[in-house]
Design an enzyme around this catalytic site. Structure first.
Site, PDB file in Angstrom:
ATOM      1  CB  SER A 153     123.794  32.626  64.105  1.00 25.87           C
ATOM      2  OG  SER A 153     123.424  32.959  62.695  1.00 25.87           O
ATOM      3  CG  ASP A 249     119.232  27.191  60.353  1.00 27.94           C
ATOM      4  OD1 ASP A 249     119.799  27.577  59.424  1.00 27.94           O
ATOM      5  OD2 ASP A 249     119.470  27.330  61.732  1.00 27.94           O
ATOM      6  CG  HIS A 279     119.229  30.736  61.512  1.00 26.64           C
ATOM      7  ND1 HIS A 279     120.337  29.973  61.942  1.00 26.64           N
ATOM      8  CD2 HIS A 279     119.542  32.191  61.675  1.00 26.64           C
ATOM      9  CE1 HIS A 279     121.296  30.627  62.239  1.00 26.64           C
ATOM     10  NE2 HIS A 279     120.796  31.910  62.099  1.00 26.64           N
TER      11      HIS A 279
END
Length: 309
Positions: A153, A249, A279
């Site tokens: 991330s 995502d 995500h």
């Protein structure tokens, strides 16, 4: 309303996801809760903390299997959290297993968070940790010519930026970069960045994260490529790359584009996209899609370690 179908395994569980929109009001509480309890660790891996920048409080944690001898490859890891959350402790469980299974030394960095520290502070913290790792390779038992980096991330965004910075400065040679759903584009101009029903990391959370990280640079054309790697015009000369992201995502499109541009710049790159995966799909560790997501990463990591051995 822009939406995308979730994976059939995850759709029934979407209402159980504990994290909603992140903003200034809820940020202190989220930090206090540390996004859940950390798992128990084995005694098979020893962990030692080292201060690499006393002035800025930058610390790295070195993970090494008990009884391991000689100089071995190193994986340097940057935790996620939207540039505003998280801790290097989030890497403990990963290295508890990876150090034993792959014979590596793991190093995780505790970089300063935003908005208290905006760009370039967190990236420079990551670089300071990497440079310390390289300079102290003999002391911590790694082969300085066998260092790879990884991040998830925002940690993936910092990882991509760190690869660019290391290339530009020419001080630390890197062998690979494993980018797990990296946060690389502040502009939020892709179709997936506008999805309204995102799990884990809402589009408004993404805006907030970038605002905190970039500070006064946010929303301008002056954002450097080492802040938002998607803005880099030249991706040549970077280490081999792995990019993975879920089809549900918000980072999907920017990650696919970044991977394709890496490949087009002559960087050997492997791209994996998982239909319907949100995500942070690894949080659903009991599901097949999450297990496949992690297994594919580790297969690539294993092949990279074999390549540089």
């Amino acid at each position: 309303m822009a939406t995308v179908p979730l994976h059939e395994e995850i759709e029934p569980l979407k209402d159980m996801v504990p994290i909603g929109e992140v903003n200034a009001e809820v940020l202190p509480e989220l930090r206090e809760s540390r996004l859940g309890e950390l798992p128990e660790l084995s005694d098979a891996v020893e962990r030692t903390d080292h201060v690499v920048d006393e002035a800025n409080g930058v610390v790295v944690r070195v993970h090494r299997a008990v009884g391991q001898e000689g100089a071995v490859p190193c994986v340097y890891s940057i935790h996620g959290g939207g540039y505003i959350l998280g801790s290097y402790e989030m890497d403990d469980a990963k290295f508890d297993r990876w150090c034993q299974e792959y014979g590596i030394v793991g190093v995780s960095v505790e970089y300063r968070l935003s908005p208290e520290t905006a760009y370039p502070g967190p990236l420079e913290d990551c670089y300071a940790g990497l440079k310390w790792t390289y300079d102290n390779a003999e002391e911590i038992g790694i082969d300085r010519d066998k260092i790879g980096i990884t991040g998830v991330s925002a940690g993936g965004g910092l990882c991509a930026a760190l690869a660019l910075l290391a290339r530009d400065r020419g001080e630390v040679p890197l062998q690979f970069q494993l980018l797990d759903c990296p946060m690389v584009d502040d502009r939020q101009i892709t179709p997936s960045s506008q999805l309204d029903d995102l799990l884990i990391w809402h589009k408004n959370s993404n805006t907030f994260g970038w605002q905190c990280y970039l500070g006064d640079l946010y929303g301008t054309d002056d954002v450097p490529y080492t802040a938002a790697p998607a803005r880099a015009e030249d991706l040549s000369g970077l280490p081999e790359a792995y990019v993975c992201v879920g089809g549900a995502d918000g980072f999907r499109d920017e990650d696919i584009d970044y991977a394709m541009r890496l490949y087009g710049a002559g960087v050997p790159t492997e791209l994996h996209v998982y239909p319907g995966a949100p995500h942070g799909v690894a949080l659903f560790a009991h599901l097949e899609v999450a297990q496949r997501y992690s297994a594919d990463q580790e297969d690539w990591l294993r092949r990279q370690l074999e390549r540089i051995s």
